[in-house]
Design a protein around this motif. Structure first.
Motif, PDB file in Angstrom:
ATOM      1  N   LEU A  69       0.821  -1.216   0.000  1.00  0.00           N
ATOM      2  CA  LEU A  69       0.000   0.000   0.000  1.00  0.00           C
ATOM      3  C   LEU A  69       0.853   1.264   0.000  1.00  0.00           C
ATOM      4  N   SER A  70       2.011   1.192   0.655  1.00  0.00           N
ATOM      5  CA  SER A  70       2.838   2.402   0.756  1.00  0.00           C
ATOM      6  C   SER A  70       3.468   2.769  -0.589  1.00  0.00           C
ATOM      7  N   LEU A  71       3.452   1.825  -1.538  1.00  0.00           N
ATOM      8  CA  LEU A  71       4.031   2.125  -2.844  1.00  0.00           C
ATOM      9  C   LEU A  71       3.081   2.921  -3.739  1.00  0.00           C
ATOM     10  N   ARG A  72       1.813   2.971  -3.312  1.00  0.00           N
ATOM     11  CA  ARG A  72       0.862   3.780  -4.089  1.00  0.00           C
ATOM     12  C   ARG A  72       1.221   5.252  -3.988  1.00  0.00           C
ATOM     13  N   VAL A  73       1.020   5.958  -5.071  1.00  0.00           N
ATOM     14  CA  VAL A  73       1.476   7.345  -5.149  1.00  0.00           C
ATOM     15  C   VAL A  73       0.906   8.208  -4.019  1.00  0.00           C
ATOM     16  N   LYS A  74      -0.406   8.084  -3.795  1.00  0.00           N
ATOM     17  CA  LYS A  74      -1.028   8.984  -2.816  1.00  0.00           C
ATOM     18  C   LYS A  74      -1.021   8.423  -1.388  1.00  0.00           C
ATOM     19  N   SER A  75      -0.479   7.239  -1.207  1.00  0.00           N
ATOM     20  CA  SER A  75      -0.583   6.594   0.093  1.00  0.00           C
ATOM     21  C   SER A  75       0.297   7.273   1.140  1.00  0.00           C
ATOM     22  N   LYS A  76      -0.275   7.411   2.326  1.00  0.00           N
ATOM     23  CA  LYS A  76       0.497   7.988   3.430  1.00  0.00           C
ATOM     24  C   LYS A  76       0.750   6.930   4.486  1.00  0.00           C
ATOM     25  N   CYS A  77       0.389   5.694   4.169  1.00  0.00           N
ATOM     26  CA  CYS A  77       0.468   4.633   5.168  1.00  0.00           C
ATOM     27  C   CYS A  77       1.907   4.133   5.347  1.00  0.00           C
ATOM     28  N   ARG A  78       2.368   4.160   6.611  1.00  0.00           N
ATOM     29  CA  ARG A  78       3.741   3.738   6.907  1.00  0.00           C
ATOM     30  C   ARG A  78       3.770   2.867   8.154  1.00  0.00           C
ATOM     31  N   LEU A  79       4.821   2.063   8.257  1.00  0.00           N
ATOM     32  CA  LEU A  79       5.010   1.290   9.477  1.00  0.00           C
ATOM     33  C   LEU A  79       5.655   2.207  10.519  1.00  0.00           C
ATOM     34  N   ALA A  80       4.998   2.355  11.659  1.00  0.00           N
ATOM     35  CA  ALA A  80       5.490   3.280  12.685  1.00  0.00           C
ATOM     36  C   ALA A  80       6.264   2.556  13.791  1.00  0.00           C
ATOM     37  N   GLY A  81       6.082   1.255  13.885  1.00  0.00           N
ATOM     38  CA  GLY A  81       6.860   0.546  14.907  1.00  0.00           C
ATOM     39  C   GLY A  81       6.213  -0.751  15.350  1.00  0.00           C
ATOM     40  N   ILE A  82       6.965  -1.465  16.170  1.00  0.00           N
ATOM     41  CA  ILE A  82       6.522  -2.759  16.670  1.00  0.00           C
ATOM     42  C   ILE A  82       6.299  -2.643  18.187  1.00  0.00           C
ATOM     43  N   ILE A  83       5.177  -3.178  18.641  1.00  0.00           N
ATOM     44  CA  ILE A  83       4.885  -3.237  20.080  1.00  0.00           C
ATOM     45  C   ILE A  83       5.003  -4.696  20.496  1.00  0.00           C
ATOM     46  N   CYS A  84       5.874  -4.981  21.451  1.00  0.00           N
ATOM     47  CA  CYS A  84       5.999  -6.352  21.925  1.00  0.00           C
ATOM     48  C   CYS A  84       5.076  -6.540  23.121  1.00  0.00           C
TER      49      CYS A  84
END
Ligand code: ADP
Ligand code: MG
Length: 270
Positions: free
Chosen positions: A167-182
């Motif tokens: 999804l992040s490869l889409r031009v308008k996408s702002k979706c990113r991985l922000a981190g991992i919660i253990c």
């Protein structure tokens, strides 16, 4: 407005973590909306004194979309946290993701996607279009993966990385991985393993949350840990998570692992 989503395997602790984080965020003076996106529909229960609020899917089914108002779907819980449950289909028929889509359409229509923070609590066993909905079209921009050091929850987290990457490869996408919660199960070297997993998928561990019986104690008292025992160490962990999420600026496009890599990583730490 910050829009964060917690994704992970069923039963891993997304709702517990989301509800406690929302409670902690409200304690920071922030206006919070939590949206449960899991057919299990218990995301917001501990913010609502143990009550299962009506789900958008059930309301749409029984009363029809046109008859619904904002007050039918948004409920105010602990310390003003606003709560919504998408719900799911009747068992055996229909598509689980559809409830999420219907929920977003209604919240948009009512102009209810407002506040300082929106927390989306999303089931990540399946990442079909419906469950990916919060990540699409600019809704949840910061994705956190909740996992323990167990194989199946890392496997689910890795799969969600694939969806985020796509999804992040889409031009308008702002979706990113922000981190991992253990959210720990208490296995040996668990924090090290999850920290290394986070590094390998091009992210980082934002919070280690120990397994603590106080979570169950709070639960039987129909409260979050933040409400039930605000001075406990566990409440401190959730407040720390809330702070880290508010301060976090490290967003990445994840690099999911091949299944062989994932398995050998897990073996290394056993
Ligand atoms: P999910 O929303 O991912 O399906 P839940 O948040 O409902 O998972 O968690 C499942 C159960 O695990 C909860 O009923 C809760 O009692 C327990 N749990 C979650 N996190 C912890 C923790 N850190 N310590 C102890 N128990 C936990
Ligand atoms: Mg849940």
């Amino acid at each position: 407005m910050k829009q964060v989503a917690l994704y992970g395997k069923g039963g891993i602790g997304k709702s517990t973590t989301s509800a406690n984080m929302s409670a902690a965020l409200s304690g920071m003076g922030l206006s919070v909306l939590q949206i449960g996106c899991d057919p299990k529909r218990d995301s917001t229960r501990m913010l609502m004194q143990g009550v299962f609020i009506p789900t958008v899917m059930d309301l749409v089914r029984t009363r029809g979309e046109a008859a619904l108002s904002l007050d039918d779907i948004v409920y105010t819980g602990y310390n003003g946290v606003r709560c919504v449950e998408a719900g799911g289909p009747e068992p055996g028929v229909g598509c689980a993701g559809r409830g999420i889509i219907a929920t977003f359409q209604l919240l948009e229509k009512f102009g209810a996607l407002t506040g300082d923070v929106i927390v989306y609590d999303v089931l990540g066993d399946v990442v079909c279009g419906g469950f990916a909905m919060p990540m699409r079209q600019g809704y949840a921009q910061e994705i956190y993966l909740v996992t323990s050091g167990e194989m199946m929850s890392l496997y689910a987290a890795n799969n969600i990385c694939k969806a985020i990457q796509r999804l992040s490869l889409r031009v308008k996408s702002k979706c990113r991985l922000a981190g991992i919660i253990c959210n720990a199960k208490g296995q040996p070297r668990e924090e090290e393993l999850v920290t290394e997993f986070a590094r390998r998928v091009n992210s980082s561990l934002v919070q280690y949350i120990p397994r603590d019986h106080i979570v169950q104690l709070a639960e039987v008292n129909r409260q979050t840990v933040i409400e039930y025992s605000p001075d406990s160490a566990q409440a401190g962990q959730y407040r720390s998570l809330a702070r880290h999420v508010m301060e976090n600026t490290r967003m990445s496009i994840p690099s999911p692992l091949e299944i062989d890599e994932l398995e050998s990583l897990i073996r290394e730490f056993f």
